[in-house]
Structure formats: structure tokens, C-alpha cells
Design an enzyme around this catalytic site. Structure first.
Site, PDB file in Angstrom:
ATOM      1  N   CYS A   2       0.879  -1.175   0.000  1.00 11.33           N
ATOM      2  CA  CYS A   2       0.000   0.000   0.000  1.00 11.33           C
ATOM      3  C   CYS A   2       0.912   1.219   0.000  1.00 11.33           C
ATOM      4  O   CYS A   2       1.523   1.547   1.005  1.00 11.33           O
ATOM      5  CB  CYS A   2      -0.903  -0.005   1.227  1.00 11.33           C
ATOM      6  SG  CYS A   2      -1.878   1.502   1.415  1.00 11.33           S
ATOM      7  N   GLU A 112      -3.399   1.073  -6.120  1.00 11.28           N
ATOM      8  CA  GLU A 112      -2.389   0.134  -6.594  1.00 11.28           C
ATOM      9  C   GLU A 112      -2.218   0.346  -8.095  1.00 11.28           C
ATOM     10  O   GLU A 112      -3.048   0.997  -8.734  1.00 11.28           O
ATOM     11  CB  GLU A 112      -2.788  -1.316  -6.306  1.00 11.28           C
ATOM     12  CG  GLU A 112      -2.751  -1.716  -4.840  1.00 11.28           C
ATOM     13  CD  GLU A 112      -1.346  -1.739  -4.248  1.00 11.28           C
ATOM     14  OE1 GLU A 112      -0.372  -1.449  -4.978  1.00 11.28           O
ATOM     15  OE2 GLU A 112      -1.223  -2.049  -3.051  1.00 11.28           O
TER      16      GLU A 112
END
Length: 252
Positions: A2, A112
């Protein structure tokens, strides 16, 4: 991993939602649609009051990227924005915090990327995707925090730096089509025990963390989010997916 996330819930609202007091350092935090490593982030943690012995839950501002207490300088923090849940209890940089200094980093969602190969005279690039809960609720990302003291600072200066990292696990469902890792998230049932500094047994702590349940929604967004200089709600606007055959078209 992340590496960027969205945080638009105000610190006062977080304090109300999670039954916490608001530290002055967190009050000035503004909403961000592109939180990046080394940014200050709103985090929730519990500390024992040295005078009363009482445990207080606090919304505090922490710098994203954990700096171990034994580190010679804070530069390592940018490389420690994430910690793998499978190994955090053993890694020297994280094991003490895993036992004693756990926090929650609330997020609206996170980003992402997938590589798009060059084609038709166009250079290859990284396509960002925004992942979030179907109901629009907060992701309570499990984190660790640590104190680091600048021993070169004058004695009368504020020499303490407080930093945090986000735990990650193997990705599931839609998240797994974008990246093989995703943040560990907490439920209302495990939140209190996770934050409790009195829970120190690594096996017990690890038992609070389970594979995420429910599918996250995925949205392809413009490459503007790739630059940390860009911010604002327009970063979440959907764009056509250049890789529908890979991501599966499970969009929000």
C-alpha cells in the site's frame, strides 16, 4: 503493498467515530486524496497515562514510514511504509512495536498500479486503480508506530519523531487481480484488542488479524495520481481501463 491512500475523514470526526480524544497535532491535518510516504497521517492509538495509569485512545498525527528507535537517522522511514503481517513479529524493525505499539490508520481507500506495456508508438506506463469498500465505509488499516529521538537536537527542542507503518497481507478477490498484497484491515470486533497496549503476546496479537472478508471494488483512475504533487477528489474519477482482460472489469 500500500503506497498511496485516501484520507478525507476529519480528525474530529475520527475521534467521534472511534471514541478517541483528539490531540492538537492532528487537528491541522487536511483531507488528502493522495497520501504519500513520509506524509503526516491521522492515526488512532492507545497510550498509558504516566500520571494516572489510565489508558487513553487518541487521534494523533504520525509520519507514514516507520523509523525504528535504534535507527541512526530517520531516512529509513520512506522504505518502511509497509510491514508484512507474516513476519512483522520477528523482524527487528517491527517486532517491539508489534507487541507494544499498535495503531489504526483509517482510509477511504487506497491505490495500486499495474504496468501497461508499450504499444502503437506509446510508451509503457503504470495504470493506477482505486480500491475501496462497496459501502463507502472506512478501511481501518492495521498499523504499528514507533518513537525515534534525534539525539543531535538541542535539549530544549522537540526531538521526538513518531512514525507508523501499515501491515499488509496476501491480497484476495478483486484486490488480488491488481496486486498480490493488500492492507490488513480490522473489524469492530477486533479493534479494541488490537489497540490495547496490555495485549503483548505476539501469538495473541497475530490471532486478531484475519484474511479480509468481502470484496473491494476496483476503479481505474487517471495517471494524475502517480505524481505526489497532485491532490483533490478528481483523482478518484473513473477512466477507461486499459487492462480489462487482466483486472476483470469489477469496477465501482
Amino acid at each position: 503493498m500500500c503506497g498511496r491512500f485516501v484520507s478525507t475523514t476529519t480528525p474530529p470526526d475520527l475521534a467521534d467515530l472511534l471514541r478517541a480524544s483528539l490531540w492538537p497535532t492532528a487537528e491541522a491535518l487536511a483531507p488528502s486524496w493522495n497520501v504519500a510516504p513520509t506524509d503526516e497521517v491521522a492515526s488512532v492509538l492507545e497510550r498509558v497515562d504516566r500520571e494516572t495509569g489510565e489508558i487513553t485512545r487518541q487521534v494523533r498525527s504520525l509520519r507514514w514510514g516507520l523509523v525504528p528507535s535504534w535507527s541512526k537517522d530517520p531516512g529509513s522511514g520512506a522504505r518502511m511504509i509497509n510491514a508484512r503481517v507474516e513476519t512483522a513479529a520477528e523482524k527487528p524493525a517491527f517486532r517491539k512495536a508489534f507487541k507494544e505499539r499498535r495503531c489504526v490508520v483509517p482510509a477511504d481507500g487506497y491505490f495500486e498500479w499495474r504496468p501497461v506495456p508499450a504499444a502503437d508508438g506509446r510508451k509503457g506506463y503504470k495504470q493506477p486503480y482505486y480500491l475501496h469498500r462497496p459501502d463507502g465505509g472506512l478501511l481501518l488499516m492495521a498499523g504499528l508506530y514507533e518513537f525515534w529521538r534525534d539525539r543531535t537536537a538541542p535539549e530544549d527542542a522537540d526531538a521526538w519523531l513518531v512514525t507508523c507503518t501499515v501491515l499488509t497481507t496476501e491480497a484476495t478477490d478483486a484486490a488480488g487481480r491488481i496486486h498480490d498484497r493488500m492492507p490488513v484491515t480490522l473489524t469492530a470486533d477486533t479493534l479494541d484488542a488490537w489497540l490495547d497496549p496490555g495485549v503483548t503476546d505476539p501469538a495473541e496479537v497475530r490471532g486478531l488479524l484475519h484474511a479480509p472478508t468481502g470484496d473491494l471494488l476496483v476503479r481505474p483512475v487517471a495517471t494524475a495520481v502517480n505524481s505526489v504533487r497532485n491532490d483533490g477528489p478528481q483523482l478518484l474519477d473513473a477512466v477507461p481501463d486499459p487492462l480489462p482482460e487482466v483486472t476483470g472489469g469489477h469496477y465501482a
